[in-house]
Design a protein around this motif. Structure first.
Motif, PDB file in Angstrom:
ATOM      1  N   THR A 148       0.837  -1.199   0.000  1.00  0.00           N
ATOM      2  CA  THR A 148       0.000   0.000   0.000  1.00  0.00           C
ATOM      3  C   THR A 148       0.871   1.247   0.000  1.00  0.00           C
ATOM      4  OG1 THR A 148      -1.719  -1.155   1.226  1.00  0.00           O
ATOM      5  CG2 THR A 148      -1.806   1.242   1.226  1.00  0.00           C
ATOM      6  N   GLN A 149       0.564   2.164  -0.889  1.00  0.00           N
ATOM      7  CA  GLN A 149       1.325   3.399  -0.990  1.00  0.00           C
ATOM      8  C   GLN A 149       0.474   4.570  -0.525  1.00  0.00           C
ATOM      9  OE1 GLN A 149       4.915   3.834  -2.683  1.00  0.00           O
ATOM     10  NE2 GLN A 149       4.555   2.168  -1.247  1.00  0.00           N
ATOM     11  N   SER A 150       0.965   5.311   0.456  1.00  0.00           N
ATOM     12  CA  SER A 150       0.257   6.466   1.000  1.00  0.00           C
ATOM     13  C   SER A 150       0.913   7.753   0.523  1.00  0.00           C
ATOM     14  CB  SER A 150       0.270   6.425   2.527  1.00  0.00           C
ATOM     15  OG  SER A 150      -0.294   5.234   3.009  1.00  0.00           O
ATOM     16  N   ILE A 151       0.188   8.857   0.725  1.00  0.00           N
ATOM     17  CA  ILE A 151       0.705  10.201   0.457  1.00  0.00           C
ATOM     18  C   ILE A 151       0.769  10.939   1.789  1.00  0.00           C
ATOM     19  CG2 ILE A 151       0.247  12.418  -0.642  1.00  0.00           C
ATOM     20  CD1 ILE A 151       1.126  10.337  -2.632  1.00  0.00           C
ATOM     21  N   LEU A 152       1.923  11.523   2.082  1.00  0.00           N
ATOM     22  CA  LEU A 152       2.089  12.337   3.279  1.00  0.00           C
ATOM     23  C   LEU A 152       1.995  13.806   2.879  1.00  0.00           C
ATOM     24  CD1 LEU A 152       2.849  12.771   6.280  1.00  0.00           C
ATOM     25  CD2 LEU A 152       5.257  12.655   5.574  1.00  0.00           C
ATOM     26  N   VAL A 153       1.067  14.538   3.485  1.00  0.00           N
ATOM     27  CA  VAL A 153       0.916  15.969   3.213  1.00  0.00           C
ATOM     28  C   VAL A 153       1.391  16.764   4.427  1.00  0.00           C
ATOM     29  CG1 VAL A 153      -0.737  17.852   2.841  1.00  0.00           C
ATOM     30  CG2 VAL A 153      -0.942  15.722   1.553  1.00  0.00           C
ATOM     31  N   LEU A 154       2.243  17.738   4.191  1.00  0.00           N
ATOM     32  CA  LEU A 154       2.651  18.699   5.206  1.00  0.00           C
ATOM     33  C   LEU A 154       1.898  19.985   4.926  1.00  0.00           C
ATOM     34  CD1 LEU A 154       6.504  18.020   5.235  1.00  0.00           C
ATOM     35  CD2 LEU A 154       4.683  16.855   6.521  1.00  0.00           C
ATOM     36  N   ASP A 155       0.977  20.315   5.817  1.00  0.00           N
ATOM     37  CA  ASP A 155       0.099  21.481   5.646  1.00  0.00           C
ATOM     38  C   ASP A 155       0.561  22.556   6.625  1.00  0.00           C
ATOM     39  OD1 ASP A 155      -1.906  23.327   5.393  1.00  0.00           O
ATOM     40  OD2 ASP A 155      -3.553  21.948   5.800  1.00  0.00           O
ATOM     41  N   GLU A 156       1.327  23.499   6.098  1.00  0.00           N
ATOM     42  CA  GLU A 156       1.953  24.522   6.927  1.00  0.00           C
ATOM     43  C   GLU A 156       1.080  25.768   6.953  1.00  0.00           C
ATOM     44  OE1 GLU A 156       3.972  25.994   9.552  1.00  0.00           O
ATOM     45  OE2 GLU A 156       4.786  24.128   8.749  1.00  0.00           O
ATOM     46  N   GLY A 157       0.245  25.901   7.992  1.00  0.00           N
ATOM     47  CA  GLY A 157      -0.678  27.020   8.087  1.00  0.00           C
ATOM     48  C   GLY A 157      -0.100  28.188   8.847  1.00  0.00           C
ATOM     49  N   THR A 158      -0.966  29.153   9.132  1.00  0.00           N
ATOM     50  CA  THR A 158      -0.541  30.347   9.849  1.00  0.00           C
ATOM     51  C   THR A 158      -0.499  30.120  11.353  1.00  0.00           C
ATOM     52  OG1 THR A 158      -1.612  31.661   8.112  1.00  0.00           O
ATOM     53  CG2 THR A 158      -0.989  32.820  10.141  1.00  0.00           C
ATOM     54  N   THR A 159      -1.463  29.392  11.876  1.00  0.00           N
ATOM     55  CA  THR A 159      -1.541  29.196  13.323  1.00  0.00           C
ATOM     56  C   THR A 159      -1.088  27.811  13.758  1.00  0.00           C
ATOM     57  OG1 THR A 159      -3.868  28.537  13.141  1.00  0.00           O
ATOM     58  CG2 THR A 159      -3.408  30.865  13.556  1.00  0.00           C
ATOM     59  N   SER A 160      -0.930  26.891  12.819  1.00  0.00           N
ATOM     60  CA  SER A 160      -0.490  25.544  13.180  1.00  0.00           C
ATOM     61  C   SER A 160       0.166  24.865  11.992  1.00  0.00           C
ATOM     62  CB  SER A 160      -1.675  24.697  13.658  1.00  0.00           C
ATOM     63  OG  SER A 160      -2.558  24.406  12.590  1.00  0.00           O
ATOM     64  N   THR A 161       0.872  23.791  12.296  1.00  0.00           N
ATOM     65  CA  THR A 161       1.434  22.933  11.260  1.00  0.00           C
ATOM     66  C   THR A 161       0.839  21.549  11.429  1.00  0.00           C
ATOM     67  OG1 THR A 161       3.474  22.076  10.261  1.00  0.00           O
ATOM     68  CG2 THR A 161       3.460  22.300  12.656  1.00  0.00           C
ATOM     69  N   ARG A 162       0.560  20.885  10.314  1.00  0.00           N
ATOM     70  CA  ARG A 162      -0.057  19.568  10.356  1.00  0.00           C
ATOM     71  C   ARG A 162       0.640  18.632   9.394  1.00  0.00           C
ATOM     72  NH1 ARG A 162      -6.356  20.084   9.328  1.00  0.00           N
ATOM     73  NH2 ARG A 162      -5.572  21.201   7.506  1.00  0.00           N
ATOM     74  N   ALA A 163       0.612  17.370   9.740  1.00  0.00           N
ATOM     75  CA  ALA A 163       0.968  16.314   8.804  1.00  0.00           C
ATOM     76  C   ALA A 163      -0.258  15.429   8.660  1.00  0.00           C
ATOM     77  CB  ALA A 163       2.158  15.508   9.299  1.00  0.00           C
TER      78      ALA A 163
ATOM     79  N   THR B 137     -15.053  28.229  -9.303  1.00  0.00           N
ATOM     80  CA  THR B 137     -14.632  29.162  -8.256  1.00  0.00           C
ATOM     81  C   THR B 137     -14.770  28.542  -6.877  1.00  0.00           C
ATOM     82  OG1 THR B 137     -15.408  31.002  -9.627  1.00  0.00           O
ATOM     83  CG2 THR B 137     -14.987  31.483  -7.311  1.00  0.00           C
ATOM     84  N   LYS B 138     -13.774  28.799  -6.021  1.00  0.00           N
ATOM     85  CA  LYS B 138     -13.829  28.319  -4.637  1.00  0.00           C
ATOM     86  C   LYS B 138     -13.496  29.465  -3.684  1.00  0.00           C
ATOM     87  CE  LYS B 138      -9.603  28.667  -3.000  1.00  0.00           C
ATOM     88  NZ  LYS B 138      -9.153  29.114  -1.680  1.00  0.00           N
ATOM     89  N   ALA B 139     -13.973  29.317  -2.438  1.00  0.00           N
ATOM     90  CA  ALA B 139     -13.651  30.255  -1.366  1.00  0.00           C
ATOM     91  C   ALA B 139     -13.218  29.456  -0.143  1.00  0.00           C
ATOM     92  CB  ALA B 139     -14.857  31.123  -1.019  1.00  0.00           C
ATOM     93  N   THR B 140     -12.059  29.783   0.373  1.00  0.00           N
ATOM     94  CA  THR B 140     -11.551  29.148   1.582  1.00  0.00           C
ATOM     95  C   THR B 140     -11.655  30.130   2.739  1.00  0.00           C
ATOM     96  OG1 THR B 140     -10.014  27.713   0.389  1.00  0.00           O
ATOM     97  CG2 THR B 140      -9.515  28.145   2.696  1.00  0.00           C
ATOM     98  N   TYR B 141     -12.322  29.709   3.798  1.00  0.00           N
ATOM     99  CA  TYR B 141     -12.491  30.536   4.991  1.00  0.00           C
ATOM    100  C   TYR B 141     -11.654  29.928   6.119  1.00  0.00           C
ATOM    101  CZ  TYR B 141     -16.324  32.551   2.366  1.00  0.00           C
ATOM    102  OH  TYR B 141     -17.076  33.175   1.383  1.00  0.00           O
ATOM    103  N   GLY B 142     -10.449  30.455   6.256  1.00  0.00           N
ATOM    104  CA  GLY B 142      -9.555  30.037   7.321  1.00  0.00           C
ATOM    105  C   GLY B 142      -9.169  31.242   8.144  1.00  0.00           C
ATOM    106  N   THR B 143      -7.889  31.430   8.394  1.00  0.00           N
ATOM    107  CA  THR B 143      -7.423  32.635   9.087  1.00  0.00           C
ATOM    108  C   THR B 143      -7.874  33.872   8.328  1.00  0.00           C
ATOM    109  OG1 THR B 143      -5.510  31.434   9.912  1.00  0.00           O
ATOM    110  CG2 THR B 143      -5.392  33.831   9.948  1.00  0.00           C
ATOM    111  N   GLY B 144      -7.678  33.857   7.013  1.00  0.00           N
ATOM    112  CA  GLY B 144      -8.244  34.854   6.109  1.00  0.00           C
ATOM    113  C   GLY B 144      -9.261  34.158   5.213  1.00  0.00           C
ATOM    114  N   ALA B 145      -9.751  34.876   4.209  1.00  0.00           N
ATOM    115  CA  ALA B 145     -10.670  34.280   3.233  1.00  0.00           C
ATOM    116  C   ALA B 145     -10.120  34.549   1.839  1.00  0.00           C
ATOM    117  CB  ALA B 145     -12.072  34.856   3.374  1.00  0.00           C
ATOM    118  N   PHE B 146     -10.088  33.508   1.013  1.00  0.00           N
ATOM    119  CA  PHE B 146      -9.427  33.616  -0.277  1.00  0.00           C
ATOM    120  C   PHE B 146     -10.301  32.960  -1.338  1.00  0.00           C
ATOM    121  CE2 PHE B 146      -6.387  33.575   3.126  1.00  0.00           C
ATOM    122  CZ  PHE B 146      -5.580  34.671   2.834  1.00  0.00           C
ATOM    123  N   ILE B 147     -10.613  33.727  -2.365  1.00  0.00           N
ATOM    124  CA  ILE B 147     -11.493  33.258  -3.434  1.00  0.00           C
ATOM    125  C   ILE B 147     -10.706  33.231  -4.734  1.00  0.00           C
ATOM    126  CG2 ILE B 147     -13.596  33.752  -4.744  1.00  0.00           C
ATOM    127  CD1 ILE B 147     -14.730  35.018  -2.218  1.00  0.00           C
TER     128      ILE B 147
END
Length: 489
Positions: free
Chosen positions: A2-17, A257-267
């Motif tokens: 089984t082959q997985s994908i590891l994502v490193l999501d480096e945000g403004t307030t936190s970091t995630r794997a 079109t997409k809108a992301t509502y996180g720390t800021g909002a980006f469309i």
């Protein structure tokens, strides 16, 4: 195997794997908060060493969950885009704190460039406006104000990069690259140019020798050092967070079109291979680059979204949890005339007022927690409405809006946005589309899927839908109140 994908999501307030299967199923995640440094009003900094150590810790947790490095086909990295790190490539150590995308300290320099008449030419080349938001002026500030940065530039060992560049450098032990989506946020990359531009570097006073090589968004970008995870893992996807969410939402055809509502909002609206231009102070940006060919997007950026709720919770103590806003909003029939303009980091698109400050208007003795919480959520719809008008004026009228990000899990807010726009709002069951987009790119780069379109078919899940339902008179009164509050800034 089984082959997985590891994502490193480096945000403004936190970091995630986050660990994904090749079909887009989330297997696990690890998260650590990042320390926010506010040395002065308008200044926001991160510790790049902390980012690295906490990212590495989260990644190791997910590698262990996968059963070892040999079970991971590739790593995808997605990141807060305009944040700048300066480091010495001879030591691999940062030379100053990272300047975060929210930081406004270069407003005066941007004004000088505008007054000298440079903004029109810069926008034509880069799709961007002269605003402190973007990376290039932050790089110049570090050179002018941090002696260690200036000394490294003089010695020829300076590296200036956004967060994906910093992480790739640390993971690989020296690869210095920047993907086209992140590079297009610097004010230093022409939308039609393959690499950073000499003339733009000269204008901003940034040495081109300190900048990375611009690359595609999927491919083979080196392997991790063996000692980090027990065995090398290829890095196969790199992308800025908002472009990643656009891909994760499946906005792969022009007009979607997409809108992301996180720390800021980006469309972002997909513009295909056409280099986008705007007469309404929207931004042109690279959505992704594949084999040297670019797909572009038109973008509107709002600087304060989820961070407004965080401020109400942490600084004012009006909320126990962010999710409490939905209960409070539903507990009353309207905001009682309270309007919040969340300009704590200036106003972004389409207003672009970097010196603006936040406003709470319409207060009375009848105002309580519920009215303020509801007004905070309504501010998301008001800002989105302004952007919808700007996109339409630029020939990119929306027919629906795909939403994601942490705030979009709030059903009341998603419905309110549909009401104010008068359009259907679609929300995927899996709202972490930023990480999903990076997983899709990494899967393509690792050869698990032949194309992004195929990755979208295989990895995206089901979608919910909110239809507009509001009295038109109530909507217009809210817009009147919103514009009145805007005029007070």
């Amino acid at each position: 195997m089984t082959q997985s994908i590891l994502v490193l999501d480096e945000g403004t307030t936190s970091t995630r794997a986050m660990l994904f299967t090749a079909t887009g199923k989330l297997l696990g995640s690890a998260q650590q908060e990042l320390t926010q440094h506010y040395p002065a009003p308008g200044r926001v900094e991160h510790d790049a060493t902390e980012i690295w150590h906490r990212t590495l810790a989260c990644a190791r947790e997910m590698v262990e969950k996968a059963g070892g490095a040999d079970r991971i086909a590739g790593i995808g990295i997605t990141n807060q885009r305009e944040t700048v790190v300066a480091w010495d490539r001879s030591t691999g150590e940062p030379l100053a704190r990272a300047l975060v995308w929210q930081d406004r300290r270069t407003a005066e320099f941007c004004d000088e460039l505008k007054q000298a008449g440079h903004e029109a030419a810069v926008q034509e080349q880069t799709g961007l406006l002269l605003d402190p938001y973007f990376s290039g002026t932050k790089m110049r500030w570090l050179l002018d104000n941090e002696p260690a940065v200036a000394a490294a530039a003089e010695a020829g060992t300076l590296s200036l990069g956004t967060i994906e560049s910093w992480l790739v450098y640390k993971l690989t032990g020296g690869n210095f690259i920047s993907d086209a989506s992140n590079a297009s946020r610097t004010l230093l990359l022409p939308l039609g140019g393959a690499q950073f531009d000499d003339g733009l570097c000269d204008l901003l006073g940034v040495p081109k020798s300190a900048l990375a090589q611009v690359t595609d968004n999927s491919g083979h970008f080196g392997v991790t050092l063996k000692e980090l995870f027990g065995a090398p893992i290829p890095i196969t996807g790199l992308v800025g967070d908002q472009q990643s969410a656009t891909i994760g939402q499946g906005c792969l055809s022009p007009g979607e079109t997409k809108a992301t509502y996180g720390t800021g909002a980006f469309i972002l609206a997909n513009k295909g291979t056409e280099i986008p231009g705007s007469n309404n102070r929207l931004l042109g940006t690279v959505l992704y680059q594949d084999n040297g060919e670019r797909t572009y997007a038109l973008e509107g950026s709002v600087f304060v979204a989820g961070s407004l709720v965080q401020w109400l919770r942490d600084s004012l103590g009006l909320l126990g949890t962010a999710s409490e806003t939905e209960t409070l909003a539903r507990s009353i029939s309207d905001s009682g005339g309270v309007v919040i303009v969340p300009a704590m980091s200036g106003l972004g698109a389409p207003h672009w007022q970097p010196e603006a400050l936040g406003v709470i208007a319409g207060l009375s003795f009848a105002t309580g927690r519920a009215q303020i919480a509801r007004a905070a959520l309504e501010a998301m719809a008001h800002q989105t409405y302004d952007l919808a008008e700007a996109f339409a004026a630029d020939g990119a009228k929306w027919t629906s809006l795909k939403v994601d990000g942490g705030m979009s899990a709030n059903d009341w807010m998603a419905q309110d946005i549909a009401n104010m726009l008068g359009l259907p709002v679609e929300r995927p069951d899996f709202v972490e589309t930023t990480a999903l987009g990076a997983a899709m790119l990494a899967a393509k780069g690792a050869g698990l899927v032949p194309s992004l379109n195929e990755a979208s078919k295989v990895m995206r899940g089901s979608v919910g839908r909110f239809e507009p339902e509001i009295d038109e008179r109530a909507k217009q009164q809210r817009l009147v109140n919103w514009r009145r509050a805007l005029s007070a800034i």
